[in-house]
Design a protein around this motif. Structure first.
Motif, PDB file in Angstrom:
ATOM      1  N   LEU A 158       0.797  -1.221  -0.004  1.00 29.17           N
ATOM      2  CA  LEU A 158      -0.089  -0.088   0.131  1.00 29.17           C
ATOM      3  C   LEU A 158       0.969   1.330  -0.077  1.00 29.17           C
ATOM      4  O   LEU A 158       1.776   1.109   0.854  1.00 29.17           O
ATOM      5  N   TYR A 159       0.774   2.244  -0.907  1.00 23.57           N
ATOM      6  CA  TYR A 159       1.242   3.491  -1.238  1.00 23.57           C
ATOM      7  C   TYR A 159       0.392   4.449  -0.591  1.00 23.57           C
ATOM      8  O   TYR A 159      -0.561   4.515  -0.958  1.00 23.57           O
ATOM      9  N   ILE A 160       0.920   5.266   0.115  1.00 25.73           N
ATOM     10  CA  ILE A 160       0.102   6.348   0.956  1.00 25.73           C
ATOM     11  C   ILE A 160       1.098   7.738   0.544  1.00 25.73           C
ATOM     12  O   ILE A 160       1.995   7.723   1.219  1.00 25.73           O
ATOM     13  N   ASN A 161       0.691   8.769   0.061  1.00 24.66           N
ATOM     14  CA  ASN A 161       1.383   9.869  -0.059  1.00 24.66           C
ATOM     15  C   ASN A 161       1.767  10.466   1.371  1.00 24.66           C
ATOM     16  O   ASN A 161       0.778  10.620   2.139  1.00 24.66           O
ATOM     17  N   ASP A 162       2.579  10.991   1.899  1.00 21.44           N
ATOM     18  CA  ASP A 162       2.991  11.298   3.276  1.00 21.44           C
ATOM     19  C   ASP A 162       2.312  12.570   3.266  1.00 21.44           C
ATOM     20  O   ASP A 162       2.102  13.076   4.670  1.00 21.44           O
ATOM     21  N   THR A 163       1.816  13.355   2.488  1.00 14.93           N
ATOM     22  CA  THR A 163       1.313  14.493   2.478  1.00 14.93           C
ATOM     23  C   THR A 163      -0.373  14.209   3.030  1.00 14.93           C
ATOM     24  O   THR A 163      -0.960  15.178   3.526  1.00 14.93           O
ATOM     25  N   VAL A 164      -0.962  13.011   2.992  1.00 18.16           N
ATOM     26  CA  VAL A 164      -2.194  12.931   3.265  1.00 18.16           C
ATOM     27  C   VAL A 164      -2.306  11.908   4.581  1.00 18.16           C
ATOM     28  O   VAL A 164      -3.261  11.924   4.875  1.00 18.16           O
ATOM     29  N   VAL A 165      -1.199  11.735   5.047  1.00 16.63           N
ATOM     30  CA  VAL A 165      -1.319  10.786   6.364  1.00 16.63           C
ATOM     31  C   VAL A 165      -0.676  11.179   7.637  1.00 16.63           C
ATOM     32  O   VAL A 165       0.331  12.146   7.258  1.00 16.63           O
ATOM     33  N   SER A 166      -1.133  11.029   8.585  1.00 15.23           N
ATOM     34  CA  SER A 166      -0.413  11.315   9.939  1.00 15.23           C
ATOM     35  C   SER A 166      -0.792  10.205  10.870  1.00 15.23           C
ATOM     36  O   SER A 166      -1.473   9.373  10.564  1.00 15.23           O
ATOM     37  N   GLN A 167      -0.275  10.448  12.063  1.00 11.91           N
ATOM     38  CA  GLN A 167       0.055   9.501  13.287  1.00 11.91           C
ATOM     39  C   GLN A 167      -0.588   9.979  14.358  1.00 11.91           C
ATOM     40  O   GLN A 167      -0.404  11.077  14.872  1.00 11.91           O
ATOM     41  N   ASP A 168      -1.451   8.951  15.094  1.00 10.10           N
ATOM     42  CA  ASP A 168      -2.148   9.621  16.202  1.00 10.10           C
ATOM     43  C   ASP A 168      -1.579   9.016  17.584  1.00 10.10           C
ATOM     44  O   ASP A 168      -0.402   8.299  17.420  1.00 10.10           O
ATOM     45  N   ALA A 169      -2.034   9.445  18.713  1.00 14.20           N
ATOM     46  CA  ALA A 169      -1.335   8.928  19.938  1.00 14.20           C
ATOM     47  C   ALA A 169      -1.091   7.524  20.227  1.00 14.20           C
ATOM     48  O   ALA A 169       0.083   7.118  20.849  1.00 14.20           O
ATOM     49  N   LYS A 170      -1.817   6.755  19.652  1.00 11.95           N
ATOM     50  CA  LYS A 170      -1.694   5.280  19.506  1.00 11.95           C
ATOM     51  C   LYS A 170      -0.836   4.839  18.507  1.00 11.95           C
ATOM     52  O   LYS A 170      -0.910   3.549  18.210  1.00 11.95           O
ATOM     53  N   GLU A 171      -0.339   5.789  17.661  1.00  8.71           N
ATOM     54  CA  GLU A 171       0.667   5.212  16.536  1.00  8.71           C
ATOM     55  C   GLU A 171      -0.115   4.627  15.443  1.00  8.71           C
ATOM     56  O   GLU A 171       0.486   3.852  14.700  1.00  8.71           O
ATOM     57  N   ARG A 172      -1.490   4.828  15.414  1.00 14.48           N
ATOM     58  CA  ARG A 172      -2.269   4.409  14.339  1.00 14.48           C
ATOM     59  C   ARG A 172      -2.119   5.632  13.213  1.00 14.48           C
ATOM     60  O   ARG A 172      -2.115   6.673  13.482  1.00 14.48           O
ATOM     61  N   LEU A 173      -2.274   5.175  11.838  1.00 12.86           N
ATOM     62  CA  LEU A 173      -2.214   5.838  10.589  1.00 12.86           C
ATOM     63  C   LEU A 173      -3.558   6.573  10.549  1.00 12.86           C
ATOM     64  O   LEU A 173      -4.392   5.718  10.421  1.00 12.86           O
TER      65      LEU A 173
END
Length: 204
Positions: A158-173
């Motif tokens: 799975l490719y996801i552009n870094d500009t549309v993804v973040s990580q929450d406090a539980k380290e989920r994308l």
């Protein structure tokens, strides 16, 4: 109004289903026609069906002359495809790639699209898309008299552009849908975009 589907033709059913099952995500599918000549086609009969294994499904009809579409021909031969999530600003190009071309004639060249290497996957991905699934053929089923072909593929990369993804406090994308701006299919020649996303907490 209530309609009895047994009284309707296949075309009438298709017309009503595509206008009432809305919005539908679009699988923008890249396959290899041979010698790195890539076919690209959109399918709105598309969904996720399983997480273990991670399976996606597209439903593919026939060409107007009754032949198999290139997507099916290619995946039967090569067992690989890349499914992209198109953005709302790509609606015109997505529609262009739905044209019926001779086998081996590339929609990418006609639409001016480019590809990038897809790490650890044998096929490239479209440079212009924020999300791409590198998939291997899992199973094929045929339904109906024509028939319609259901292609089940297993997600390998799975490719996801870094500009549309973040990580929450539980380290989920977390994927920002308002940045992806996914293109959705309605009926006829209509498309739709998403409005502002909103969240509702599910009950325990």
């Amino acid at each position: 109004m209530q309609l009895n589907f047994t009284d309707l033709s296949a075309n009438q059913r298709y017309h009503l289903m595509t206008q009432t099952i809305i919005p539908r995500p679009i699988a923008w599918v890249l396959t290899d026609s041979g010698d790195e000549n890539y076919n690209l086609a959109p399918f709105s009969y598309f969904t996720a069906v399983s997480s273990k294994p991670a399976l996606l499904m597209i439903s593919v009809g026939k060409k107007p002359n009754g032949d198999n579409k290139d997507t099916l021909t290619n995946v039967l031969k090569n067992k690989k495809m890349v499914i992209h999530i198109a953005a709302e600003h790509q609606a015109e190009i997505v529609t262009q790639t739905a044209a019926t071309l001779a086998h081996g004639e590339s929609e990418l060249a006609n639409a001016g699209l480019t590809t990038s290497a897809f790490d650890d996957f044998p096929l490239p991905r479209l440079t212009q898309c924020d999300i791409a699934y590198g998939c291997e053929l899992y199973e094929i089923k045929e339904l109906g008299d024509i028939p319609q072909t259901l292609i089940f593929v297993e997600v390998k990369q799975l490719y996801i552009n870094d500009t549309v993804v973040s990580q929450d406090a539980k380290e989920r994308l977390n994927i920002a849908a308002d940045k992806v701006k996914p293109l959705a299919r309605l009926g006829g020649g209509e498309y739709a975009s998403i409005t502002a996303p909103f969240s509702i907490q599910r009950p325990e």
